[in-house]
Design a protein around this motif. Structure first.
Motif, PDB file in Angstrom:
ATOM      1  N   LEU A  70       5.493 -41.865 -60.513  1.00 16.38           N
ATOM      2  CA  LEU A  70       6.611 -40.734 -60.517  1.00 16.38           C
ATOM      3  C   LEU A  70       6.620 -39.546 -61.058  1.00 16.38           C
ATOM      4  O   LEU A  70       5.684 -39.279 -61.787  1.00 16.38           O
ATOM      5  N   THR A  71       7.138 -38.607 -60.364  1.00 20.59           N
ATOM      6  CA  THR A  71       7.194 -37.085 -60.920  1.00 20.59           C
ATOM      7  C   THR A  71       8.284 -36.753 -62.188  1.00 20.59           C
ATOM      8  O   THR A  71       8.133 -35.836 -62.993  1.00 20.59           O
ATOM      9  N   ASP A  72       9.128 -37.688 -62.299  1.00 19.02           N
ATOM     10  CA  ASP A  72      10.345 -37.749 -63.114  1.00 19.02           C
ATOM     11  C   ASP A  72      10.901 -38.910 -63.478  1.00 19.02           C
ATOM     12  O   ASP A  72      10.612 -39.945 -62.656  1.00 19.02           O
ATOM     13  N   ASP A  73      11.603 -39.222 -64.508  1.00 17.04           N
ATOM     14  CA  ASP A  73      12.194 -40.524 -64.810  1.00 17.04           C
ATOM     15  C   ASP A  73      13.086 -40.733 -63.654  1.00 17.04           C
ATOM     16  O   ASP A  73      14.087 -39.893 -63.277  1.00 17.04           O
ATOM     17  N   LEU A  74      13.188 -42.164 -63.108  1.00 16.39           N
ATOM     18  CA  LEU A  74      14.186 -42.370 -61.685  1.00 16.39           C
ATOM     19  C   LEU A  74      15.473 -41.815 -62.122  1.00 16.39           C
ATOM     20  O   LEU A  74      16.447 -42.001 -61.123  1.00 16.39           O
ATOM     21  N   LYS A  75      15.862 -42.050 -63.549  1.00 17.07           N
ATOM     22  CA  LYS A  75      17.429 -41.780 -63.612  1.00 17.07           C
ATOM     23  C   LYS A  75      18.017 -40.543 -63.220  1.00 17.07           C
ATOM     24  O   LYS A  75      19.145 -40.233 -63.335  1.00 17.07           O
ATOM     25  N   TYR A  76      16.928 -39.482 -63.069  1.00 16.16           N
ATOM     26  CA  TYR A  76      17.506 -38.218 -62.672  1.00 16.16           C
ATOM     27  C   TYR A  76      17.493 -38.010 -61.327  1.00 16.16           C
ATOM     28  O   TYR A  76      17.718 -36.931 -60.788  1.00 16.16           O
ATOM     29  N   ARG A  77      17.095 -39.000 -60.342  1.00 12.87           N
ATOM     30  CA  ARG A  77      17.396 -39.100 -58.924  1.00 12.87           C
ATOM     31  C   ARG A  77      16.589 -38.095 -58.292  1.00 12.87           C
ATOM     32  O   ARG A  77      16.988 -37.574 -57.417  1.00 12.87           O
ATOM     33  N   ASN A  78      15.363 -37.736 -58.592  1.00 11.13           N
ATOM     34  CA  ASN A  78      14.415 -36.853 -57.918  1.00 11.13           C
ATOM     35  C   ASN A  78      14.274 -37.469 -56.687  1.00 11.13           C
ATOM     36  O   ASN A  78      13.957 -38.460 -56.336  1.00 11.13           O
ATOM     37  N   SER A 135       8.716 -63.249 -61.092  1.00 10.27           N
ATOM     38  CA  SER A 135       7.929 -64.348 -60.504  1.00 10.27           C
ATOM     39  C   SER A 135       8.810 -64.750 -59.082  1.00 10.27           C
ATOM     40  O   SER A 135       8.243 -65.366 -58.162  1.00 10.27           O
ATOM     41  N   GLN A 136      10.158 -64.719 -59.294  1.00 10.03           N
ATOM     42  CA  GLN A 136      10.936 -65.061 -58.089  1.00 10.03           C
ATOM     43  C   GLN A 136      10.881 -64.034 -56.910  1.00 10.03           C
ATOM     44  O   GLN A 136      11.466 -64.298 -55.887  1.00 10.03           O
ATOM     45  N   PHE A 137      10.324 -62.836 -57.077  1.00 12.48           N
ATOM     46  CA  PHE A 137      10.611 -61.709 -56.133  1.00 12.48           C
ATOM     47  C   PHE A 137       9.240 -61.871 -55.187  1.00 12.48           C
ATOM     48  O   PHE A 137       8.153 -62.169 -55.850  1.00 12.48           O
ATOM     49  N   GLU A 138       9.473 -61.514 -53.917  1.00  9.91           N
ATOM     50  CA  GLU A 138       8.181 -61.353 -53.202  1.00  9.91           C
ATOM     51  C   GLU A 138       7.376 -60.187 -53.570  1.00  9.91           C
ATOM     52  O   GLU A 138       6.018 -60.061 -53.399  1.00  9.91           O
ATOM     53  N   THR A 139       8.233 -58.995 -53.946  1.00  9.76           N
ATOM     54  CA  THR A 139       7.342 -57.720 -54.177  1.00  9.76           C
ATOM     55  C   THR A 139       7.955 -57.222 -55.421  1.00  9.76           C
ATOM     56  O   THR A 139       9.129 -57.216 -55.764  1.00  9.76           O
ATOM     57  N   VAL A 140       7.050 -56.905 -56.443  1.00 12.27           N
ATOM     58  CA  VAL A 140       7.417 -55.949 -57.533  1.00 12.27           C
ATOM     59  C   VAL A 140       6.753 -54.871 -57.677  1.00 12.27           C
ATOM     60  O   VAL A 140       5.565 -54.656 -57.564  1.00 12.27           O
ATOM     61  N   ILE A 141       7.595 -53.525 -57.864  1.00 17.42           N
ATOM     62  CA  ILE A 141       7.129 -52.329 -57.805  1.00 17.42           C
ATOM     63  C   ILE A 141       7.336 -51.841 -59.471  1.00 17.42           C
ATOM     64  O   ILE A 141       8.362 -51.876 -60.046  1.00 17.42           O
ATOM     65  N   ILE A 142       6.106 -51.555 -59.844  1.00 13.13           N
ATOM     66  CA  ILE A 142       6.361 -50.871 -61.357  1.00 13.13           C
ATOM     67  C   ILE A 142       6.524 -49.288 -61.063  1.00 13.13           C
ATOM     68  O   ILE A 142       5.729 -48.741 -60.604  1.00 13.13           O
ATOM     69  N   ALA A 143       7.572 -48.818 -61.833  1.00 16.86           N
ATOM     70  CA  ALA A 143       8.126 -47.585 -61.713  1.00 16.86           C
ATOM     71  C   ALA A 143       8.440 -46.952 -63.094  1.00 16.86           C
ATOM     72  O   ALA A 143       9.719 -46.544 -63.243  1.00 16.86           O
ATOM     73  N   LEU A 144       7.403 -46.875 -63.974  1.00 12.40           N
ATOM     74  CA  LEU A 144       7.993 -46.504 -65.363  1.00 12.40           C
ATOM     75  C   LEU A 144       7.900 -44.881 -65.047  1.00 12.40           C
ATOM     76  O   LEU A 144       7.159 -44.190 -64.336  1.00 12.40           O
ATOM     77  N   ASP A 145       8.386 -44.243 -66.283  1.00 12.73           N
ATOM     78  CA  ASP A 145       8.269 -42.935 -66.547  1.00 12.73           C
ATOM     79  C   ASP A 145       6.917 -42.191 -66.606  1.00 12.73           C
ATOM     80  O   ASP A 145       6.068 -43.127 -66.761  1.00 12.73           O
ATOM     81  N   PRO A 146       6.863 -40.992 -66.036  1.00 16.01           N
ATOM     82  CA  PRO A 146       5.510 -40.393 -65.814  1.00 16.01           C
ATOM     83  C   PRO A 146       4.698 -40.410 -66.897  1.00 16.01           C
ATOM     84  O   PRO A 146       3.414 -40.547 -66.855  1.00 16.01           O
ATOM     85  N   ASP A 147       5.178 -40.456 -68.152  1.00 21.92           N
ATOM     86  CA  ASP A 147       4.233 -40.291 -69.361  1.00 21.92           C
ATOM     87  C   ASP A 147       3.809 -41.836 -69.535  1.00 21.92           C
ATOM     88  O   ASP A 147       3.040 -41.871 -70.634  1.00 21.92           O
TER      89      ASP A 147
END
Length: 140
Positions: A119-127, A83-95
């Motif tokens: 997402l097309t892939d998990d963010l940890k793979y830096r697509n 709640s402290q952030f102006e914007t929150v982006i939800i970026a969970l794995d594609p599945d």
């Protein structure tokens, strides 16, 4: 802190449960980076990638804070932290699209600007496409 472990996180390498294990007493989510936009991800590695995607650098105000949920739901502590952030982006794995949409719905009572990144892939793979889409969404 002063030679005493305060908090840590580990991951099972096999098919053991739980997949992620917290060590310590902190109820706060794992975070990495600094900025006015939080990006909710599933794991610590993805949170570190998001925090390192910081385009301006922390000394200039930063861009993203990667926030790892490390589970299947948002706790009340997660919601209050976010709640402290102006914007929150939800970026969970594609599945995890249903969970992504549920998180967005839950956070709308805590954060004024909630966005979903598909997402097309998990963010940890830096697509590169996912990182570009994150930056584009973060600018709007």
């Amino acid at each position: 802190h002063n030679g005493i472990m305060v908090d840590a996180c580990g991951r099972a390498l096999g098919k053991r449960l739980p997949k992620w294990k917290r060590y310590g007493n902190s109820s706060l989510p794992y975070t990495y980076g600094c900025g006015k936009t939080a990006v909710v991800v599933e794991d610590c590695v993805s949170a570190a990638i998001v925090g390192a995607t910081d385009r301006l650098g922390c000394q200039d105000g930063g861009v993203y804070v990667g926030v790892a949920v490390l589970g299947t739901s948002l706790s009340e502590v997660h919601k209050k932290y976010l709640s402290q952030f102006e914007t929150v982006i939800i970026a969970l794995d594609p599945d995890a699209l249903p969970k992504t949409l549920q998180f967005a719905k839950e956070l709308r009572g805590y954060v004024n600007n909630v966005k979903v990144l598909r997402l097309t892939d998990d963010l940890k793979y830096r697509n590169p496409t996912d990182i570009e889409n994150l930056n584009t969404l973060g600018e709007t």
